[in-house]
Scaffold this motif. Structure first.
Motif, PDB file in Angstrom:
ATOM      1  N   ASP A 292       0.839  -1.203   0.000  1.00 40.65           N
ATOM      2  CA  ASP A 292       0.000   0.000   0.000  1.00 40.65           C
ATOM      3  C   ASP A 292       0.877   1.258   0.000  1.00 40.65           C
ATOM      4  OD1 ASP A 292      -2.174  -1.593   0.088  1.00 40.65           O
ATOM      5  OD2 ASP A 292      -2.778  -1.123   2.151  1.00 40.65           O
TER       6      ASP A 292
ATOM      7  N   LYS B 242      -0.904   8.029   1.542  1.00 44.12           N
ATOM      8  CA  LYS B 242      -1.135   9.396   1.069  1.00 44.12           C
ATOM      9  C   LYS B 242      -1.369  10.361   2.236  1.00 44.12           C
ATOM     10  CE  LYS B 242      -3.590  10.224  -2.512  1.00 44.12           C
ATOM     11  NZ  LYS B 242      -4.776  10.347  -3.406  1.00 44.12           N
ATOM     12  N   GLU B 243      -2.303   9.991   3.140  1.00 47.08           N
ATOM     13  CA  GLU B 243      -2.664  10.913   4.221  1.00 47.08           C
ATOM     14  C   GLU B 243      -2.889  10.133   5.514  1.00 47.08           C
ATOM     15  OE1 GLU B 243      -6.167  12.945   3.032  1.00 47.08           O
ATOM     16  OE2 GLU B 243      -5.193  14.133   1.448  1.00 47.08           O
TER      17      GLU B 243
ATOM     18  N   ASP C  39      -5.252  11.020   8.865  1.00 40.91           N
ATOM     19  CA  ASP C  39      -6.245  11.952   9.404  1.00 40.91           C
ATOM     20  C   ASP C  39      -6.357  13.220   8.557  1.00 40.91           C
ATOM     21  OD1 ASP C  39      -6.903  10.245  11.411  1.00 40.91           O
ATOM     22  OD2 ASP C  39      -5.729  11.249  12.965  1.00 40.91           O
ATOM     23  N   GLY C  40      -6.304  13.045   7.234  1.00 42.96           N
ATOM     24  CA  GLY C  40      -6.475  14.156   6.314  1.00 42.96           C
ATOM     25  C   GLY C  40      -5.232  14.975   6.048  1.00 42.96           C
TER      26      GLY C  40
ATOM     27  N   VAL D 204      -7.065   7.420  10.778  1.00 45.45           N
ATOM     28  CA  VAL D 204      -7.603   7.077   9.459  1.00 45.45           C
ATOM     29  C   VAL D 204      -6.480   7.279   8.444  1.00 45.45           C
ATOM     30  CG1 VAL D 204      -9.326   7.578   7.698  1.00 45.45           C
ATOM     31  CG2 VAL D 204      -9.921   7.792  10.121  1.00 45.45           C
TER      32      VAL D 204
ATOM     33  N   GLU E  62      -5.189   7.111   4.610  1.00 45.59           N
ATOM     34  CA  GLU E  62      -5.641   7.054   3.222  1.00 45.59           C
ATOM     35  C   GLU E  62      -4.503   6.493   2.386  1.00 45.59           C
ATOM     36  OE1 GLU E  62      -7.133  10.005  -0.359  1.00 45.59           O
ATOM     37  OE2 GLU E  62      -7.646  10.488   1.728  1.00 45.59           O
TER      38      GLU E  62
ATOM     39  N   GLU F  35      -3.261   4.080  -1.310  1.00 46.97           N
ATOM     40  CA  GLU F  35      -3.569   3.592  -2.647  1.00 46.97           C
ATOM     41  C   GLU F  35      -3.091   2.147  -2.736  1.00 46.97           C
ATOM     42  OE1 GLU F  35      -3.449   7.581  -5.447  1.00 46.97           O
ATOM     43  OE2 GLU F  35      -1.646   6.347  -5.265  1.00 46.97           O
TER      44      GLU F  35
ATOM     45  N   GLU G 255      -8.059   3.792  -4.178  1.00 40.07           N
ATOM     46  CA  GLU G 255      -7.954   4.453  -2.877  1.00 40.07           C
ATOM     47  C   GLU G 255      -8.711   3.668  -1.811  1.00 40.07           C
ATOM     48  OE1 GLU G 255      -8.961   8.522  -2.801  1.00 40.07           O
ATOM     49  OE2 GLU G 255      -7.339   9.144  -4.142  1.00 40.07           O
ATOM     50  N   LYS G 256      -8.061   3.539  -0.615  1.00 41.68           N
ATOM     51  CA  LYS G 256      -8.662   2.874   0.532  1.00 41.68           C
ATOM     52  C   LYS G 256      -8.491   3.776   1.753  1.00 41.68           C
ATOM     53  CE  LYS G 256      -9.492  -1.079  -1.620  1.00 41.68           C
ATOM     54  NZ  LYS G 256     -10.840  -1.658  -1.791  1.00 41.68           N
ATOM     55  N   ARG G 257      -9.447   3.684   2.694  1.00 34.81           N
ATOM     56  CA  ARG G 257      -9.373   4.476   3.920  1.00 34.81           C
ATOM     57  C   ARG G 257      -9.507   3.553   5.142  1.00 34.81           C
ATOM     58  NH1 ARG G 257      -9.980   9.909   3.320  1.00 34.81           N
ATOM     59  NH2 ARG G 257     -10.997  10.168   5.346  1.00 34.81           N
TER      60      ARG G 257
ATOM     61  N   TYR H 104      -8.937   2.013   8.959  1.00 35.11           N
ATOM     62  CA  TYR H 104      -8.729   2.539  10.312  1.00 35.11           C
ATOM     63  C   TYR H 104      -7.544   1.796  10.944  1.00 35.11           C
ATOM     64  CZ  TYR H 104     -13.221   4.888  10.032  1.00 35.11           C
ATOM     65  OH  TYR H 104     -14.250   5.710   9.680  1.00 35.11           O
TER      66      TYR H 104
END
Length: 609
Positions: free
Chosen positions: A85, A88-89, A91-92, A115, A117, A119, A129-131, A133
């Motif tokens: 994986d 990318k982020e 918690d935003g 969280v 984020e 790819e 894209e996956k999010r 926890y």
């Protein structure tokens, strides 16, 4: 005092100074850490860990490995990050550096949810894209937190070492129970090794089988108990090995080590339970546990080599120096490593776990040859096969029942009953066919055992004492392949002998008397027969070609000494003593019967005449 003794005591003095320096540096380091963290939040008692190893590449930050501990959990508790994986982020917040990921996760309290984020490539290599926890765990002490492969390997090392220690204990117990005080340090090495490895194995199982790994407070409580127990058992293991290898006859030699161990345990308890600041000190505790072990390992090896220098071959001395050198290098790593980037701490910990089994093997290797090694190992191997078949049968049945009883509310209870039934079934099959299974474990030695037992069973059929004594010597020669086997009989000694022959017979009689009075045998190896003769007779037998001497009693006028030379392979052990004892007892009974029959015939003949 000889020059060698002076060197031995000089090394012992350096060891005691090292212990003193160790306690002083620990206390100073503890004070430094305390000053550095005076303003920190004490509530953060353990740093967090996302259990993922991230790798920084040109294309971004990728998950290189996921800790295997998570893969054993129920699916809803598993970290959904997968190897490959691209992050990318969190918690935003966009992430560009691996160091940022580590800083975020490790500085957060355990049980914190993030969280991520990411790819993820699908089957046709298109990034989706996956999010997922991510629930932070806590950093385990004395474990592998970044390298999941090491964590898996360590589980097998710990389980294998615990099993090895239990097998060694089973072999040694018959040897040492006759002299528990004299073998106290050896018993300590094996016992503390068993407890030490079982503690680690239990902790691994606890982490694997615990249903809710995210409840931080209960897991942390067990981790605190584990750290204290780990330190205590490791210290006892190290001190027992040092006492055994240093050739120190008095327990006083280990008093400084014991005092330092108590000093460390007191401060560990204060840090963990009183100050509640394990977050800041867990590396220090881990480091000084290793240092304590390595110092005692190096000192024990060097003192043993010095104390037994004349008896050591060049190969043995070289092996001792190599293990002492490796241990010294690892000790130096923990003493002077603050700026080292290679090897990292987890690489050294992996090597440390391998070396940790060395004291157990080294302390027991020489003694194991005197025990019932073949019997214990063969039985152990049979039970391992029995265990593997039982588990395989259980897995097969549960896989089938998984499809049949998918929605059954009593599925866990049925699986337990299935396991119990599998054990009972396989045990019944094993007992019913034990004689058939034993054929697959037949060796040349087993064939010799069969022959000697057949001879023992035939002894009562003998009617001639001369033939029995002749065959007894031949059978012992074939079984042990000894350099020499001699049977000295009192009844064969003429009454009118003179000179050297008379003195020889008198000494043999004295040896026989001392052995029968003490109901024992004599052996050059005190591990199987600790009894020693009077000094004159002891020196006489030690200078002879005989390794083992056993008395045989027929009557007050007819008795013997069975004297065996060195075996062609190995040494005489407890199993050999049992064979010799059975031969001696059956020979005594048969010769007694032959003697009574002979006297009866003589009386009948005299009456007839």
């Amino acid at each position: 005092m000889t020059k060698k003794k002076w060197v031995w005591f000089a090394v012992l003095g350096v060891f005691y100074l090292a212990l003193l320096l160790m306690g002083y540096t620990f206390f100073k380091n503890k004070q430094v850490i305390s000053l550095l963290h005076q303003g920190d939040q004490v509530e953060a008692v353990f740093e967090g860990n996302d259990w993922i190893t991230w790798e920084e590449r040109e294309a971004g930050i990728f998950a290189e490995s996921v800790h295997p501990l998570l893969s054993y959990k129920a699916i809803e508790q598993v970290n959904d990050i997968r190897v490959g994986d691209r992050l990318k982020e969190i918690d935003g917040e966009p992430i560009r550096k691996v160091g940022v990921v580590d800083k975020i996760t490790q500085s957060a309290l355990p049980n914190r949810t993030f969280v991520f984020e990411v790819e993820r490539p699908n089957n046709i290599q298109i990034m989706q894209e996956k999010r997922p926890y991510v629930i932070n765990g806590f950093r385990l002490a004395f474990s592998f937190n970044d390298n999941g492969v090491y964590w898996t390997i360590s589980l097998w090392i710990i389980a294998g070492s615990a099993f090895l220690a239990i097998v060694i204990f089973a072999i040694l117990l018959p040897l040492v129970r006759s002299n528990l005080y004299g073998n106290g340090s050896l018993i300590g090495v094996v016992t503390f090794a068993i407890l030490f490895y079982l503690l680690q194995f239990g902790r691994h199982l606890y982490l694997l089988l615990r249903e809710d790994f995210t409840k931080f407070s209960t897991v942390l409580a067990s981790e605190k108990l584990f750290i204290i127990g780990y330190a205590i058992l490791l210290f006892l293991y190290a001190v027992s090995y040092f006492q055994f290898k240093s050739e120190g006859k008095s327990i006083l030699f280990s008093i400084p080590s014991t005092l330092l161990g108590v000093f460390f345990i007191y401060h560990f308890y204060d840090i963990i339970y009183v100050e509640n600041q394990l977050k800041f000190y867990h590396d220090l505790i881990e480091q000084y546990c290793y240092i304590f072990f390595f110092v005692h390992l190096v000192a024990g090896v060097f003192l043993h080599v010095l104390a037994t220098w004349e008896q050591k071959s060049l190969r043995q001395v070289a092996a001792a120096i190599v293990i002492a050198f490796i241990s010294s290098v690892m000790l130096g790593y923990y003493l002077f490593n603050p700026g080292f980037s290679f090897p990292n701490q987890e690489d050294v910990l992996a090597a440390y776990q391998l070396i940790l089994v060395f004291p157990l093997v080294n302390a027991t290797f020489f003694q194991l040859q005197f025990g019932k090694v073949r019997l214990v190992v063969t039985t152990t191997f049979q039970y391992i096969i029995f265990f593997v078949f039982t588990i395989s049968l259980y897995v097969l049945i549960t896989q089938v029942s998984g499809y049949v009883l998918t929605n059954n509310s009593f599925r866990k209870e049925l699986e337990f009953l299935t396991l119990l039934g599998s054990i009972i079934l396989m045990r019944w099959v094993y007992i019913s066919n034990q004689s058939k299974f034993s054929r697959y474990f037949t060796t040349s030695q087993r064939e010799k055992d069969r022959n000697i037992k057949s001879f023992i069973a035939q002894i009562p059929r003998y009617t001639s004492s001369k033939a029995l004594r002749k065959d007894l010597v031949e059978q012992l020669n074939d079984y042990f392949e000894a350099e020499t086997v001699h049977l000295w009989w009192k009844s064969d000694s003429p009454m009118d002998t003179e000179g050297a022959e008379k003195r020889y017979n008198e000494k043999q009689e004295r040896i026989y008397r001392q052995l029968t009075v003490n109901n024992t045998v004599w052996s050059k190896n005190k591990e199987i027969a600790p009894f020693r003769l009077e000094e004159e007779l002891e020196n006489l037998v030690l200078r002879s070609a005989y390794t083992l001497v056993s008395p045989i009693t027929v009557s007050e006028e007819s008795y013997a000494l069975l004297m065996l030379g060195k075996k062609k392979r190995g040494v005489y052990n407890l199993a050999d003593l049992e064979i010799i004892s059975q031969l001696a007892q059956q020979t005594q009974l048969t010769l007694n019967i032959i003697m009574l029959n002979t006297r009866e015939k003589e009386l009948i003949q005299a009456k007839y005449e």
